[in-house]
Design a protein around this motif. Structure first.
Motif, PDB file in Angstrom:
ATOM      1  N   SER A  82      30.750  75.160 -71.543  1.00 18.29           N
ATOM      2  CA  SER A  82      31.877  75.458 -72.432  1.00 18.29           C
ATOM      3  C   SER A  82      32.938  76.310 -71.750  1.00 18.29           C
ATOM      4  O   SER A  82      34.118  76.232 -72.093  1.00 18.29           O
ATOM      5  N   ALA A  86      37.045  72.388 -69.999  1.00 20.52           N
ATOM      6  CA  ALA A  86      38.454  72.021 -70.145  1.00 20.52           C
ATOM      7  C   ALA A  86      39.121  71.706 -68.812  1.00 20.52           C
ATOM      8  O   ALA A  86      40.168  71.050 -68.782  1.00 20.52           O
ATOM      9  N   TYR A  92      37.319  67.057 -68.770  1.00 19.81           N
ATOM     10  CA  TYR A  92      38.595  67.557 -69.283  1.00 19.81           C
ATOM     11  C   TYR A  92      39.331  66.532 -70.143  1.00 19.81           C
ATOM     12  O   TYR A  92      40.070  66.906 -71.068  1.00 19.81           O
ATOM     13  N   TRP A  95      37.861  66.739 -73.641  1.00 23.05           N
ATOM     14  CA  TRP A  95      38.230  68.046 -74.186  1.00 23.05           C
ATOM     15  C   TRP A  95      39.674  68.042 -74.675  1.00 23.05           C
ATOM     16  O   TRP A  95      39.955  68.434 -75.807  1.00 23.05           O
ATOM     17  N   LYS A  96      40.593  67.596 -73.847  1.00 29.49           N
ATOM     18  CA  LYS A  96      42.008  67.660 -74.224  1.00 29.49           C
ATOM     19  C   LYS A  96      42.376  66.646 -75.300  1.00 29.49           C
ATOM     20  O   LYS A  96      43.368  66.823 -76.013  1.00 29.49           O
ATOM     21  N   ARG A 100      35.496  65.812 -79.954  1.00 35.07           N
ATOM     22  CA  ARG A 100      34.350  66.681 -80.238  1.00 35.07           C
ATOM     23  C   ARG A 100      33.395  65.967 -81.184  1.00 35.07           C
ATOM     24  O   ARG A 100      33.813  65.124 -81.982  1.00 35.07           O
ATOM     25  N   LEU A 134      30.726  66.827 -76.742  1.00 26.82           N
ATOM     26  CA  LEU A 134      31.920  66.040 -76.440  1.00 26.82           C
ATOM     27  C   LEU A 134      31.494  64.578 -76.322  1.00 26.82           C
ATOM     28  O   LEU A 134      30.397  64.289 -75.833  1.00 26.82           O
ATOM     29  N   LEU A 152      27.388  70.675 -75.299  1.00 30.79           N
ATOM     30  CA  LEU A 152      28.073  71.848 -74.762  1.00 30.79           C
ATOM     31  C   LEU A 152      27.084  73.007 -74.664  1.00 30.79           C
ATOM     32  O   LEU A 152      26.228  73.183 -75.538  1.00 30.79           O
ATOM     33  N   THR A 184      39.330  75.122 -79.837  1.00 31.23           N
ATOM     34  CA  THR A 184      37.978  74.624 -79.588  1.00 31.23           C
ATOM     35  C   THR A 184      37.009  75.727 -79.196  1.00 31.23           C
ATOM     36  O   THR A 184      35.904  75.849 -79.743  1.00 31.23           O
TER      37      THR A 184
END
Length: 203
Positions: A82, A86, A92, A95-96, A100, A134, A152, A184
């Motif tokens: 975690s 990112a 990444y 994440w972006k 989730r 994720l 995560l 997040t």
């Protein structure tokens, strides 16, 4: 890293928490690289871009397949740190994009201190663990969309060599799935130890 988990087997958990009609397999154990199920925000319909429901259950492999993967067999993608996900190459993009998810588990199994042992982690109230994850959709060479997920984790300052899976409090689940990307990390905090039961079991 978790060695495996026992997926939530009571359909009522999915109905009460997410309003989803889903009948999971009884006593299903999922190990890294195997197929499990996760809950996420529904993918918008490509034509209407309208989401009629807030949640859906999707099947996916435990071991996130990055978009750039050539064969879908990328190693070491079962957990996402975690603190660094990112910015990590493997994670990444999900994440972006706010990809989730929540994995409901009756119990999580982690390596024990003694060789050949494991620690079974469950909630003291009997409710399932809500594991933060994720997910990603990868396009295979044959054109199929293969979905996958990673759990995560966060570090333990007192034990740098150990990591714990991120568990969500019940009140945070909806916000975790729908919050803006920049929020997040706020939900990835240690779960209260007094609300968990840890048992040493033979591996």
């Amino acid at each position: 890293m978790p060695t495996h988990y026992q997926a939530a087997s009571d359909p009522g958990h999915f109905a009460r928490r997410f309003g989803i009609s889903f009948r999971p397999q009884p006593s299903m154990v999922v190990q890294p690289g195997e197929q499990g199920h996760f809950v996420r925000r529904p993918r918008a319909d490509a034509s209407s871009q309208v989401q009629l429901e807030r949640f859906e259950v999707a099947p996916g492999r435990w071991g996130l397949i990055p978009l750039f993967s050539k064969d879908g067999q990328d190693p070491e993608t079962f957990e996402a740190r975690s603190e660094t996900a990112a910015a990590e190459r493997n994670f990444y993009q999900p994440w972006k994009r706010g990809h989730r998810c929540v994995i409901l588990a009756d119990a999580l199994f982690q390596h024990g201190e003694e060789p050949g042992s494991a620690v079974r982690v469950s909630r003291s109230d009997g409710e399932p663990l809500a594991l933060a994850g994720l997910w990603n959709g990868w396009r295979a060479p044959n054109g199929d969309c293969v979905e996958s997920f990673a759990l995560l984790t966060f570090g333990m300052p007192e034990r740098p060599e150990r990591r714990r899976a991120a568990m969500l409090r019940d009140a945070w689940i909806d916000d975790w799935l729908h919050c803006p990307v920049e929020e997040t990390a706020a939900y990835l905090r240690p779960y209260a130890d007094d609300k968990l039961v840890r048992e040493i079991v033979p591996r």
